[in-house]
Enzyme design. Structure first.
Site, PDB file in Angstrom:
ATOM      1  CG  ASP A 113      -0.237  -0.074   2.531  1.00 41.85           C
ATOM      2  OD1 ASP A 113       0.989   0.138   2.565  1.00 41.85           O
ATOM      3  OD2 ASP A 113      -0.899  -0.337   3.545  1.00 41.85           O
TER       4      ASP A 113
ATOM      5  CG  ASP B 114      -5.675  -5.834   2.074  1.00 41.32           C
ATOM      6  OD1 ASP B 114      -5.168  -5.497   3.157  1.00 41.32           O
ATOM      7  OD2 ASP B 114      -6.304  -5.031   1.341  1.00 41.32           O
TER       8      ASP B 114
ATOM      9  CB  CYS C 261     -10.925 -27.344   8.477  1.00 39.62           C
ATOM     10  SG  CYS C 261      -9.451 -26.432   7.954  1.00 39.62           S
TER      11      CYS C 261
ATOM     12  CB  CYS D 283      -5.892 -26.304   7.625  1.00 41.46           C
ATOM     13  SG  CYS D 283      -6.220 -26.130   9.397  1.00 41.46           S
TER      14      CYS D 283
ATOM     15  CB  CYS E 202      -8.329 -28.973  11.167  1.00 40.08           C
ATOM     16  SG  CYS E 202      -9.023 -27.365  11.648  1.00 40.08           S
TER      17      CYS E 202
ATOM     18  CG  HIS F 266      -8.380 -22.970  11.370  1.00 41.48           C
ATOM     19  ND1 HIS F 266      -8.915 -24.079  10.757  1.00 41.48           N
ATOM     20  CD2 HIS F 266      -9.430 -22.158  11.655  1.00 41.48           C
ATOM     21  CE1 HIS F 266     -10.229 -23.955  10.695  1.00 41.48           C
ATOM     22  NE2 HIS F 266     -10.560 -22.794  11.228  1.00 41.48           N
TER      23      HIS F 266
END
Length: 381
Positions: free
Chosen positions: A96, A270, A308, A310, A313, A339
């Protein structure tokens, strides 16, 4: 003629909404949109390694010009070979302009036509940031996508104030465009401002479109207005951005807002939300908000989200992660951050598939029902 550093290819428009499936090509790869970009303010996504970010599906990450200018300094990063080498990230980076931080963090700021005089929020020293200075810093940092220097006025500020702000931001954008020295390797986006005023938003868009930036950001949203007010702005502003240019909604990361933004034609998002709340023990799950520090999870040996896949998890339980937080162990923050980011990347992957299948509205309805969304719950994100 030199090829632009950033290009966008529209692959498919969803039949029933303004949603777009596409890809954005940068000097560090081509990435699928719509996408969520994790925020790495100080050249790091807090608690995550670059390898972990890639593993979970991160494509482009965001770093902050203002903070990196203060420490370690743009010259040092340039000496290191730019942000990509400095932080060991070989995919896309977006910076930015620092404008939002100047207006939200700096003390005793004074806006002039030349730029903004302010005091460093870390040590109180006097500083000055102009469109030319912001672009010079971003050129040194070397991100693939960089932002114009702008003012982000409050959403409900007076008409006269926002009008003057929009006109000055347009002049600053033109100055930044002229100061940009690396157009062949860095794509400079214009930022559409205008608060909640439709006429001024459209004026801002008209001014910036005339400058033919390679992409356009929508700023000044998710700053305290209601989600209905934000969606109303998107309803009329995204259609005026050319179809062959990427559309980036700044600072938005709540699951419902991501889907609603995509429905209205946004390509890039974002937000610090998923990482910030993760460090406080709050997790995004398919069933809604879960605060793993709560006592009811003390003997809960299920994963954070049973749907999930991931790393967190697949390997750890709510009880264990709760223990880590209660013991102030840093691993707890790492696991919840992993996560939450994986959750949003997976959500956007599913959104892209729903666009391909022309059933995004049905996907939204099913997601919101399972997530247990209501106005009270939505405020928590």
């Amino acid at each position: 003629m030199t090829e632009p550093a950033i290009t966008y290819r529209l692959i498919k428009e969803e039949k029933h909404t303004g949603a777009r499936l596409g890809e954005i090509t940068t000097p560090h790869g081509t990435f699928q949109t719509p996408m969520f970009m994790p925020v790495g303010t100080l050249a790091t996504v807090k608690t995550m390694t670059p390898e972990e970010l890639k593993e979970m599906g991160s494509q482009i990450i965001l770093s902050n010009t203002y903070h990196l200018w203060l420490r370690p300094g743009a010259e040092l990063i340039e000496e290191a070979g730019g942000l990509h080498k400095f932080m060991n990230w070989d995919q896309g980076i977006l910076t930015d302009s620092g404008g939002f931080q100047v207006f939200s963090l700096a003390k005793n700021r004074k806006i002039t036509e030349e730029g903004v005089h302010f005091r460093n929020h870390l040590n109180g020293s006097k500083m000055f940031l102009s469109p030319e200075k912001a672009i010079d810093i971003e050129n040194k940092l070397g991100a693939d996508i960089i932002m114009s220097f702008d003012e982000c006025p409050p959403f409900d500020e007076s008409y006269d104030y926002i009008k003057a702000s929009v006109e000055r931001t347009s002049r600053w954008a033109e100055r930044g465009l002229k100061a940009h020295k690396k157009a062949d390797t860095q794509g400079l986006f214009g930022i559409i401002q205008g608060g909640g005023n439709k006429d001024l938003r459209l004026q801002s868009a008209h001014d910036l479109l005339a400058m033919d930036f390679p992409g356009y950001s929508i700023g000044g949203l998710s700053v305290g207005e209601t989600k209905e007010e934000m969606n109303a702005v998107l309803d009329y502003i995204t259609p005026v951005i050319p179809a062959h240019k990427p559309r980036y909604l700044m600072g938005v990361g709540a699951p419902d807002s991501l889907i609603d933004g995509v429905i209205r034609g946004v390509d890039m998002f974002d937000c610090v939300l998923p990482t910030r709340i993760a460090r406080n023990g709050t997790c995004m799950t398919s069933q809604g908000r879960l605060v793993v520090k709560n006592s009811k999870y003390e003997r809960d040996f299920r994963p954070l989200d049973e749907k999930c896949d991931c790393y967190t998890c697949k390997n750890y339980t709510r009880a264990y992660i709760r223990h880590l937080f209660k013991a102030n162990e840093l691993l707890g923050m790492r696991l919840t951050t992993y996560h939450n980011l994986h959750f949003l990347h997976n959500l956007m992957s599913n959104v892209r598939q729903a666009i391909m299948d022309d059933n995004l509205l049905e996907f939204r309805e099913a997601f919101m029902e399972e997530y247990g969304y209501n106005k009270e719950n939505a405020k928590l994100f």
